[in-house]
Write a protein that holds these residues in place. Structure first.
Motif, PDB file in Angstrom:
ATOM      1  N   HIS A  30       7.474  44.941  61.681  1.00  0.00           N
ATOM      2  CA  HIS A  30       6.371  44.679  60.922  1.00  0.00           C
ATOM      3  C   HIS A  30       5.305  45.580  61.456  1.00  0.00           C
ATOM      4  O   HIS A  30       4.921  45.321  62.643  1.00  0.00           O
ATOM      5  CB  HIS A  30       5.939  43.370  61.098  1.00  0.00           C
ATOM      6  CG  HIS A  30       4.713  42.818  60.321  1.00  0.00           C
ATOM      7  ND1 HIS A  30       4.549  42.912  58.750  1.00  0.00           N
ATOM      8  CD2 HIS A  30       3.388  42.428  60.831  1.00  0.00           C
ATOM      9  CE1 HIS A  30       3.176  42.604  58.543  1.00  0.00           C
ATOM     10  NE2 HIS A  30       2.532  42.483  59.808  1.00  0.00           N
ATOM     11  N   HIS A  39       1.668  48.203  60.254  1.00  0.00           N
ATOM     12  CA  HIS A  39       0.493  48.625  59.210  1.00  0.00           C
ATOM     13  C   HIS A  39       0.120  49.939  59.603  1.00  0.00           C
ATOM     14  O   HIS A  39      -0.647  50.257  60.433  1.00  0.00           O
ATOM     15  CB  HIS A  39      -0.402  47.768  58.902  1.00  0.00           C
ATOM     16  CG  HIS A  39      -0.355  46.161  58.736  1.00  0.00           C
ATOM     17  ND1 HIS A  39      -0.010  45.884  57.299  1.00  0.00           N
ATOM     18  CD2 HIS A  39      -0.364  44.981  59.526  1.00  0.00           C
ATOM     19  CE1 HIS A  39       0.385  44.606  57.466  1.00  0.00           C
ATOM     20  NE2 HIS A  39       0.143  44.219  58.770  1.00  0.00           N
ATOM     21  N   HIS A  92       2.808  38.261  54.728  1.00  0.00           N
ATOM     22  CA  HIS A  92       2.414  37.681  55.754  1.00  0.00           C
ATOM     23  C   HIS A  92       2.561  36.060  55.511  1.00  0.00           C
ATOM     24  O   HIS A  92       2.067  35.642  54.244  1.00  0.00           O
ATOM     25  CB  HIS A  92       1.041  37.962  56.274  1.00  0.00           C
ATOM     26  CG  HIS A  92       0.742  39.247  56.653  1.00  0.00           C
ATOM     27  ND1 HIS A  92       0.126  40.330  55.794  1.00  0.00           N
ATOM     28  CD2 HIS A  92       0.666  39.809  57.763  1.00  0.00           C
ATOM     29  CE1 HIS A  92       0.083  41.497  56.347  1.00  0.00           C
ATOM     30  NE2 HIS A  92       0.460  41.213  57.534  1.00  0.00           N
ATOM     31  N   HIS A 140       5.139  37.200  60.735  1.00  0.00           N
ATOM     32  CA  HIS A 140       4.715  35.952  61.702  1.00  0.00           C
ATOM     33  C   HIS A 140       5.024  34.414  61.708  1.00  0.00           C
ATOM     34  O   HIS A 140       5.768  34.191  62.575  1.00  0.00           O
ATOM     35  CB  HIS A 140       3.048  35.748  61.468  1.00  0.00           C
ATOM     36  CG  HIS A 140       2.368  37.203  61.555  1.00  0.00           C
ATOM     37  ND1 HIS A 140       2.132  37.664  62.898  1.00  0.00           N
ATOM     38  CD2 HIS A 140       2.014  38.473  60.599  1.00  0.00           C
ATOM     39  CE1 HIS A 140       1.347  38.975  62.683  1.00  0.00           C
ATOM     40  NE2 HIS A 140       1.462  39.152  61.370  1.00  0.00           N
ATOM     41  N   ASP A 150       3.152  44.569  64.572  1.00  0.00           N
ATOM     42  CA  ASP A 150       2.008  44.533  63.825  1.00  0.00           C
ATOM     43  C   ASP A 150       1.259  45.664  63.890  1.00  0.00           C
ATOM     44  O   ASP A 150       1.478  46.540  64.718  1.00  0.00           O
ATOM     45  CB  ASP A 150       1.059  43.280  64.039  1.00  0.00           C
ATOM     46  CG  ASP A 150       0.367  42.597  62.906  1.00  0.00           C
ATOM     47  OD1 ASP A 150       0.571  43.295  61.822  1.00  0.00           O
ATOM     48  OD2 ASP A 150      -0.132  41.571  62.950  1.00  0.00           O
TER      49      ASP A 150
HETATM   50 ZN    ZN Z   1       0.544  42.281  59.480  1.00  0.00          ZN
END
Ligand code: ZN
Length: 505
Positions: free
Chosen positions: A67, A69, A244, A281, A332
């Motif tokens: 995960h 971004h 998420h 998460h 993340d």
């Molecule tokens: Zn995220």
């Protein structure tokens, strides 16, 4: 760049196999982009095979970031005491005002950082405001392909703003903030779906290396119609969905208020949970939610570093493993976790499990987090059986760790030292799909010095352009925070089952 030879043989290295929980001296034969044989030193290889000497190197399967971004790479280090909701409030400042060229740059930086830190594949939820476009997400896909990192790119999408998503938040804002927040409307879901459909039909790069998926970002930020449309589009094009899920307590409480059930139960009712679904998460879930994820074949991306940085909580990773939920590890985005260091993500995964229960039997051990960060991540990306191991039939995605690096001196126990001692400075070379991307810590695939210069110039331009957004973010932060803290506090007393369950661990 020289052409990749048909055959390559890697000799004299030590090979880490997370599946068998073993480290052994072994040679490795590669044909094209895949491993075809491993065996004791002296392995037979064709005469014309290129030879790579791996003396004093550990051959580790490339770590898989479950995960991230890519758009967050330009926002590295911008925040400090931000909750998730404060981060989202800051989004127009941190991630706003970007051009397609900036998106391409941000994704290349994210990919390059991952390579430098031993990661060869990632699931990237990339944000394009107000809706994903063929041009924007194609730039991201091209960036990953250019650096050489394997990726699943899911446009991160919402048809509901933060201020509409959190019950009572918009109404709680005084003027002029309320009027401003009302203007920050996301595009209607039909526009997102149209952008994604265009992407599915005209994906710009080899899907073997970089493939598309869908990223409806957060249940409360996506209307039910939008979620159903994502479900159907994913089915139509056979792609993954990442979302998420129950990341903050605010979301969990708001979900109970809005839907009268948990967020996972809500998604299940909409038919979204399946083998192609990954919840990122998954902190504030109860046991029924976890069993539901398991029963649907869904997976979880565990992001312990980001969860600590944003004060979101600690995900019940041990319980997930015990129930048989597929678990990957993620960093993340760098706007919420500040780096793409999977060594740190693994270490955090191991360590946070130790503060939820005094019984060491319940803690995540080094092999368990190594498995989650390789084999588990491979499953999350839909690449199980292809990456995550260095064995015949698997892709040649190999991280060469330097065993003379001080993290491995003295050499006592390799898996323990990878998780508990190593940092990315031990990453010497990285091969992805049989091709060297990094060699002796120098990039082969891209000009990193040029990338660094371009990033700095771009960030300075964006900072100037986004200065008004910074002012608004600062002015609204206290109102957003106090409303959300109140909501989470209310939940603490009212919704005891969340606190008594896994999320409060
Ligand atoms: Zn995220």
């Amino acid at each position: 760049m020289t052409a990749t030879p048909d055959y390559q043989v890697i000799r004299n290295g030590r090979l880490l196999d997370p599946e068998r929980r073993a480290v052994e001296v072994a040679d490795l034969l590669i044909a094209g982009d895949s491993i075809i044989e491993t065996g004791p030193p002296g392995l037979d290889a064709p005469d014309d095979a290129g030879v790579i000497d791996a003396t004093e190197r550990l051959l580790m399967p490339g770590l898989v970031n479950a995960h991230t971004h890519g758009h967050g790479s330009l926002g590295k280090g911008t925040g400090d005491k931000w909750s998730l909701e404060l981060l989202l409030n800051a989004s127009p400042w941190v991630s706003g005002g970007v051009t397609q060229e900036d998106r391409y740059l941000a994704a290349r930086l994210n990919a390059a950082e991952m390579v430098l830190k031993g990661c060869t594949a990632a699931y990237d939820m990339f944000f394009e405001f107000p809706a994903p476009s063929l041009e924007g997400i194609s730039a991201v896909a091209r960036a990953y392909a250019e650096v050489g990192v394997r990726a699943v790119v899911a446009p991160m999408m919402a048809d509901t703003s933060l201020y509409q998503a959190i019950p009572g938040l918009l109404e709680s804002l005084p003027e002029p903030h309320r009027s401003h927040a009302e203007k920050l409307r996301a595009a209607p879901w039909e526009e997102h779906i149209a952008g994604c459909r265009a992407l599915m039909q005209a994906w710009p790069v080899d899907r073997e290396r970089v493939r598309p998926a869908l990223g409806p970002t957060i249940p409360l930020h996506c209307t039910d119609d939008f979620i159903r449309a994502c479900r159907d589009l994913a089915k139509e094009y056979d792609v993954g969905i990442q979302m998420h899920l129950a990341e903050s307590k605010v979301q969990a409480v708001a979900g109970l208020k809005r839907y009268g059930k948990t967020l996972a139960a809500h998604l299940d009712d909409l038919g979204l949970l399946g083998a192609n679904f990954t919840g990122a998460h998954c902190i504030w879930l109860d046991d029924d939610d976890l069993k539901c994820l398991r029963d649907r074949g869904a997976s979880v991306a565990h992001n312990p570093g980001s969860n600590l940085r944003l004060g979101s909580g600690i995900a019940p990773a041990r319980r997930m493993l015990d129930l048989g939920v597929t678990l990957g590890v993620g960093s993340d985005g760098s706007a919420s976790a500040d780096h793409q260091n999977m060594f740190e993500a693994m270490r955090m995964a191991a360590f946070v499990s130790r503060i939820v229960d005094p019984d060491p039997d319940t803690w995540l051990g080094t092999w368990e987090v190594l498995q989650a960060a390789t084999l588990g991540g491979a499953s999350v990306l839909g690449l199980g059986g292809l990456i995550g191991r260095l064995a015949p039939g698997y892709k040649a995605d190999i991280v060469f760790l330097d065993l003379t690096n001080v993290s491995f001196v003295p050499l006592n126990d390799i898996p323990n030292q990878i998780v508990n001692c190593a940092d990315s400075s031990a990453v010497d070379s990285v091969m992805i799909g049989g091709r060297m991307v990094l060699e002796g810590r120098r990039f082969i695939s891209i000009d990193f010095d040029r990338l660094r210069d371009d990033v700095q110039v771009t960030v300075e331009r964006l900072r100037e352009k986004n200065a008004p957004a910074y002012e608004r973010m600062e002015a609204m932060a206290a109102f957003v925070s106090s409303h959300c803290v109140g909501l989470a506090g209310e939940g603490y007393h009212v919704h005891r089952r969340l606190d008594a369950g896994s999320g409060a661990q």
